[in-house]
Design an enzyme around this catalytic site. Structure first.
Site, short mmCIF file in Angstrom:
data_model
loop_
_atom_site.label_atom_id
_atom_site.label_comp_id
_atom_site.label_asym_id
_atom_site.label_seq_id
_atom_site.Cartn_x
_atom_site.Cartn_y
_atom_site.Cartn_z
N PRO A 2 0.82 -1.21 0.00
CA PRO A 2 0.00 0.00 0.00
C PRO A 2 0.85 1.27 0.00
CG PRO A 2 -0.88 -1.59 1.55
CD PRO A 2 0.44 -2.12 1.08
N GLU A 3 0.43 2.23 -0.80
CA GLU A 3 1.12 3.50 -0.88
C GLU A 3 0.30 4.57 -0.15
OE1 GLU A 3 2.43 4.39 -4.88
OE2 GLU A 3 2.84 2.29 -5.31
N HIS A 105 -5.24 -15.09 11.07
CA HIS A 105 -4.24 -14.06 10.82
C HIS A 105 -4.55 -12.75 11.54
CE1 HIS A 105 -2.50 -16.75 7.94
NE2 HIS A 105 -3.55 -16.72 7.15
N ARG A 124 0.66 -12.28 5.53
CA ARG A 124 2.09 -12.41 5.21
C ARG A 124 3.00 -11.92 6.33
NH1 ARG A 124 2.57 -10.58 -1.14
NH2 ARG A 124 0.69 -11.65 -1.89
N ARG A 167 21.67 15.38 -8.57
CA ARG A 167 21.41 13.93 -8.56
C ARG A 167 21.55 13.36 -9.97
NH1 ARG A 167 18.07 10.82 -4.48
NH2 ARG A 167 18.20 12.05 -2.57
#
Length: 288
Positions: A2-3, A105, A124, A167
């Site tokens: 997830p972002e 879970h 997970r 950069r």
């Protein structure tokens, strides 16, 4: 994983049942997730009031009345769900949802004042939780050195010009550096670069002036639109009510390898390359 939009969607779902409410009881059902649970985890949380629930980058942070903060990370498959045996408020009832995921879970449970039960389920076990003294936040390893929030006032073209100056890495990889801007991930960087007409291969130090202004605007726009759509669901993500995100239906490039570019049917096909082990999707004709 997830972002920012997915984590913000979860924060908004949890806030009505957690903010301003006391944790009547907390429990953990195993000793660890990605990392061990904090020492005396349940004891330190029980009786505390969640004064505010925040998001920082891809983390959820519950500010507690006793001077500590609870940091929570969803990992790859973590999700929170809200259930209740009895609810004492009609307003709260609107935010109570059926349990999702296999109960084996369920690794952490918070019994909240008002009747709601908040459960963290993570098959997970890449998620984790940590407790830290709120006034020592700057020294917390997970948070130290994070760049500005992309939807906050500190994120601007001037900041980006400075952060990217000199950069030599590709702009795609520079934007994934959480020290440059916090919370961005692979999906939304690909989409923002396409909207900005910037190649993911372009050297980061060349992004300045008009390009920088355009990129900041499109990062903000794509994140805001994704939040309104409830985030993106590609595999495991679901909101606290079990709803799936819908922003994946608006992808211009991500996951569209070989398909025409949306900006011009004659452009494309969308290409996929691998940068530092991550898939990057872009239109080589629109993005320079």
């Amino acid at each position: 994983m997830p972002e920012l939009p997915e984590v913000e969607t979860v924060r908004r779902g949890l806030a009505p049942v957690m903010e301003g409410r006391r944790i009547l009881a907390a429990r953990q059902n195993r000793p660890d997730l990605r990392f061990p649970f904090p020492d005396r985890f349940a004891e330190r949380l029980t009786g505390q009031t969640v004064e505010h629930l925040e998001r920082r980058a891809k983390y959820l942070i519950a500010r507690l009345s006793g001077g500590e903060s609870l940091l929570m990370h969803l990992g790859m498959s973590g999700r929170f769900t809200i259930t209740a045996d009895q609810v004492d408020s009609g307003d709260l009832a609107a935010f109570v949802h059926s349990q999702g995921g296999n109960p084996k879970h369920d690794h952490a449970v918070f019994e909240m004042e008002g009747g709601a039960r908040v459960t963290f389920n993570d098959p997970r076990r890449f998620g984790f939780m940590a407790l830290f003294a709120t006034d020592a936040e700057e020294s917390v390893p997970f948070l130290a050195g994070l760049g500005p929030e992309p939807l906050g006032n500190a994120f601007s073209s001037a900041h980006l010009d400075t952060a990217l100056s000199g950069r030599k890495s590709p702009i795609k990889m520079a934007l994934l550096d959480q020290r440059v801007v916090a919370g961005l991930g692979n999906i939304y960087v690909c989409e923002a670069l396409w909207r900005s007409g910037i190649s993911p291969r372009r050297t980061a130090g060349t992004i300045k002036g008009a390009r920088s202004v355009r990129l900041v605007r499109n990062i903000r726009n794509v994140l805001s639109e994704a939040i309104e759509a409830g985030g993106t669901t590609l595999r495991d993500f679901a909101a606290t009510d079990g709803a799936l995100g819908y922003f994946q239906h608006s992808f211009a490039v991500y996951g569209r390898e070989g398909e025409p570019c949306h900006s011009d049917p004659g452009h494309g096909p969308i290409q996929r390359i691998v940068q530092s082990g991550r898939s990057t999707f872009f239109c080589p004709q629109c993005q320079r």
